[in-house]
Design a protein around this motif. Sequence first.
Motif, PDB file in Angstrom:
ATOM      1  N   PRO A 463      -0.478  17.786 -43.432  1.00  0.00           N
ATOM      2  CA  PRO A 463       0.747  17.672 -43.865  1.00  0.00           C
ATOM      3  C   PRO A 463       1.928  17.332 -43.132  1.00  0.00           C
ATOM      4  O   PRO A 463       3.083  16.911 -43.501  1.00  0.00           O
ATOM      5  CB  PRO A 463       1.036  19.002 -44.685  1.00  0.00           C
ATOM      6  CG  PRO A 463       0.227  19.930 -43.571  1.00  0.00           C
ATOM      7  CD  PRO A 463      -0.842  18.849 -43.307  1.00  0.00           C
ATOM      8  N   GLU A 464       1.742  17.465 -41.720  1.00  0.00           N
ATOM      9  CA  GLU A 464       2.816  16.974 -40.764  1.00  0.00           C
ATOM     10  C   GLU A 464       1.990  16.886 -39.361  1.00  0.00           C
ATOM     11  O   GLU A 464       1.001  17.159 -39.129  1.00  0.00           O
ATOM     12  CB  GLU A 464       3.974  18.003 -40.447  1.00  0.00           C
ATOM     13  CG  GLU A 464       3.497  19.575 -40.029  1.00  0.00           C
ATOM     14  CD  GLU A 464       4.528  20.715 -40.402  1.00  0.00           C
ATOM     15  OE1 GLU A 464       4.793  21.010 -39.325  1.00  0.00           O
ATOM     16  OE2 GLU A 464       4.590  21.228 -41.458  1.00  0.00           O
ATOM     17  N   PHE A 465       2.833  16.151 -38.335  1.00  0.00           N
ATOM     18  CA  PHE A 465       2.006  15.749 -36.978  1.00  0.00           C
ATOM     19  C   PHE A 465       2.032  17.152 -36.063  1.00  0.00           C
ATOM     20  O   PHE A 465       3.057  17.568 -35.951  1.00  0.00           O
ATOM     21  CB  PHE A 465       2.897  14.731 -36.404  1.00  0.00           C
ATOM     22  CG  PHE A 465       2.292  13.401 -36.920  1.00  0.00           C
ATOM     23  CD1 PHE A 465       1.008  12.850 -36.350  1.00  0.00           C
ATOM     24  CD2 PHE A 465       3.029  12.656 -37.742  1.00  0.00           C
ATOM     25  CE1 PHE A 465       0.658  11.649 -36.595  1.00  0.00           C
ATOM     26  CE2 PHE A 465       2.831  11.292 -37.869  1.00  0.00           C
ATOM     27  CZ  PHE A 465       1.292  10.726 -37.415  1.00  0.00           C
ATOM     28  N   MET A 466       0.990  17.311 -35.632  1.00  0.00           N
ATOM     29  CA  MET A 466       0.937  18.145 -34.208  1.00  0.00           C
ATOM     30  C   MET A 466       0.473  17.224 -33.263  1.00  0.00           C
ATOM     31  O   MET A 466      -0.278  16.303 -33.256  1.00  0.00           O
ATOM     32  CB  MET A 466      -0.128  19.351 -34.596  1.00  0.00           C
ATOM     33  CG  MET A 466       0.276  20.201 -35.529  1.00  0.00           C
ATOM     34  SD  MET A 466      -0.886  21.632 -35.580  1.00  0.00           S
ATOM     35  CE  MET A 466      -0.019  22.895 -34.197  1.00  0.00           C
ATOM     36  N   ASP A 467       1.137  17.501 -31.978  1.00  0.00           N
ATOM     37  CA  ASP A 467       0.867  16.695 -31.012  1.00  0.00           C
ATOM     38  C   ASP A 467      -0.670  16.539 -30.746  1.00  0.00           C
ATOM     39  O   ASP A 467      -1.063  17.829 -30.094  1.00  0.00           O
ATOM     40  CB  ASP A 467       1.674  17.134 -29.644  1.00  0.00           C
ATOM     41  CG  ASP A 467       1.675  16.298 -28.446  1.00  0.00           C
ATOM     42  OD1 ASP A 467       0.565  15.448 -28.382  1.00  0.00           O
ATOM     43  OD2 ASP A 467       2.332  16.493 -27.316  1.00  0.00           O
ATOM     44  N   PRO A 468      -1.345  15.413 -30.530  1.00  0.00           N
ATOM     45  CA  PRO A 468      -2.770  15.523 -30.414  1.00  0.00           C
ATOM     46  C   PRO A 468      -3.107  15.919 -29.175  1.00  0.00           C
ATOM     47  O   PRO A 468      -4.436  16.364 -28.722  1.00  0.00           O
ATOM     48  CB  PRO A 468      -3.255  14.198 -30.738  1.00  0.00           C
ATOM     49  CG  PRO A 468      -2.238  13.211 -30.734  1.00  0.00           C
ATOM     50  CD  PRO A 468      -0.832  14.271 -30.987  1.00  0.00           C
TER      51      PRO A 468
END
Lengths: 609, 76
Positions: A463-468
């Motif tokens: 649902p939202e970006f997390m730093d990969p």
Amino acid sequence: MNGWMGKMLRVDLTSGVCSARPMEPSVAKDYIGGRGLGIHLLNREVDPTCDALSAENQLIMATGPLTGTGAPTGSRYMVMTKSPLTGAITCSNSGGMFPTEFKRTGYDAIVFTGRSETPVYLYLDPETAELRPADHVWGKSTHETTDALLAETDAKARVACIGPAGENRVLFAAIMNDKHRAAGRSGVGAVMGSKNLKAVVVKGKGRIPLADPDRFKAFNKQKLASFKKEIQETPLGLMINGTAGVVMATQNFGVLPTKNWQQGTFDGWEKIDGEALTRRFLKKNSPCYSCPIGCGRKTRVDDPRFAGEGEGPEYETIYAMGANCLIDDLAAITKANYICNELGMDTITMGATIACAMELVERGYLPEEEVGRSLQWGDAEALVELTRLTGARQGFGDQLAEGSFRLAERYGHPELAPVSKKQEFPGYEPRGAQAMGLAYATSPIGGSHMRGDPAYFELFGVPEFMDPHQWEGKAVVTKAFQDLSAIIDSAGLCIFFAVRHLAAKDLGVAPVGILEYLNAATGADYTLEELMQAGERIIHAERLFLTRAGFARKDDSLPERLTKTPAPTGPAKGLVCHLDKMLDEYYQIRGWTEDGIPTQEVLDRFGLS
Amino acid sequence: MEIVVKLYGDLKRYAPGDRPHFALRLETGSTLENIFRILAIPEGHHTALINGRRSSPDATVANGDTLVIMPLISGG
């Protein structure tokens, strides 16, 4: 019962007796169905230490309460058994039309026990459940088998079957349904072959009973309308180029596994991505039952070297047989995919095993004389020929049929196998997508992204970006996605709709939309808390089976190539996957010991003692 | 300063010339938002990566950076 059909079929292949058993309402509610029901039955009836290819193992096919109801993507069934590839469980699921037809026979699940003396198939309709001789289709491809069994039963029936690979006990043999759909992973087809069970033919009748049809219909209308609005605003990549569209994302994030997982970027990627597939081979989209997305691809290759017609390839096939083997010939990848479908094999393990063999050859550990042909990086002809030989277990194919771990071990270098729990990874490089490494290591089936898919929050922004590249904070979100996947897999839904449209739009991904569908379908009055607990219960129940089979932290592992060797190219250059740090946090959140064993308190809380 | 821009998928139609990969001269301190405006790319509905790292519209680019702009992707 509503949503659920309320009974299971038990098929004793040793005696040939088929008998119906009621589905206990409390089991249905606690385990939902599909994957949850499967692990409940495995824990109750199968010795976790048994030989997966012996009569002692059981093979469970289970639909979920939303399968066939008309809920979007409610088209799935699950195959659960002890895996001959990993020694852990399988959770191989598939869509298409077979699962809905299966449920319309009046059964939620079929449990196969024992072993038939001679080849048989199960014919099942609401009035009939019988084992019939299958000698005449033994040795036939999945396509030939399907055509022959439809001709002798009912043209409108649906078939799930194994091909020669399952008969030959290729350790990653698949069960194919509707010819092109695969319960692909972990060797479910080999278990079916070991039981001399060639096929399951189902012909249903009527509709799936719903507890509150008006409530169900109203919610369905609302969900489909909001889906339609959303795709008008933001076109969904899956609809345009199928899963093959993912090549563009993984390449540009630097997580496209390449050259047997040595690096995360592939120079030839634009020749094998979704746009190339659409432009060159796509005939039309091929949706599963009740799916508004339709990511499946009907394709045709006219190139005389690799001519053929069928479905695929999916993203995972393209990574495994393409970038991972340094092969940029999409015609060859597509052909090898067709062969896997016809012989009944998992394309991920097939491609990853060939890539591993290529590296063994390059490093001088595996003499080409033993392969029986040249096997250099990028050799498209070798990919196609070796895929064919593997299904038949002919020549060097007999060794490839054991998967990459056993192959690499045989030649003294198991560290070159891209596996967790001896199962090959799908196509996301954990050095540049940290949570994916944790998901691979803790999946109950070994290398898999489908038991909680971090690509959503690391690469797709859902649902939202997390730093990969960061590992901090990933354990808790991975756990939430795993719990959600357990619910999706048990309800009979597909991840592609449910994660975006039936879960809360925050990183807790509570199954709010699935809750409404389930309650309208079953009338079981789940609270959100009960449903989320059911998801967790399933994960703990699976872990219990693994613990009893001897698995522990030592098996929740990744190859040192990913945890010790820094990525050499692309955006993730210089990074390793910090698995150990994430594992510590993960076990704590799960309520497992430092060694990854569920505590007594957890087992008590979830009724698993 | 100059950066390399690579457009993929349906974003290719916003390329100023025939090629979806091109060099773009910018003022120092330019943000992604500035670049979207220069190229007439509408907000949202895409993923922008500066040197392979996903970046928000207020991120600035530096001389020699590679900027990838691709459609939102899902599935697999």
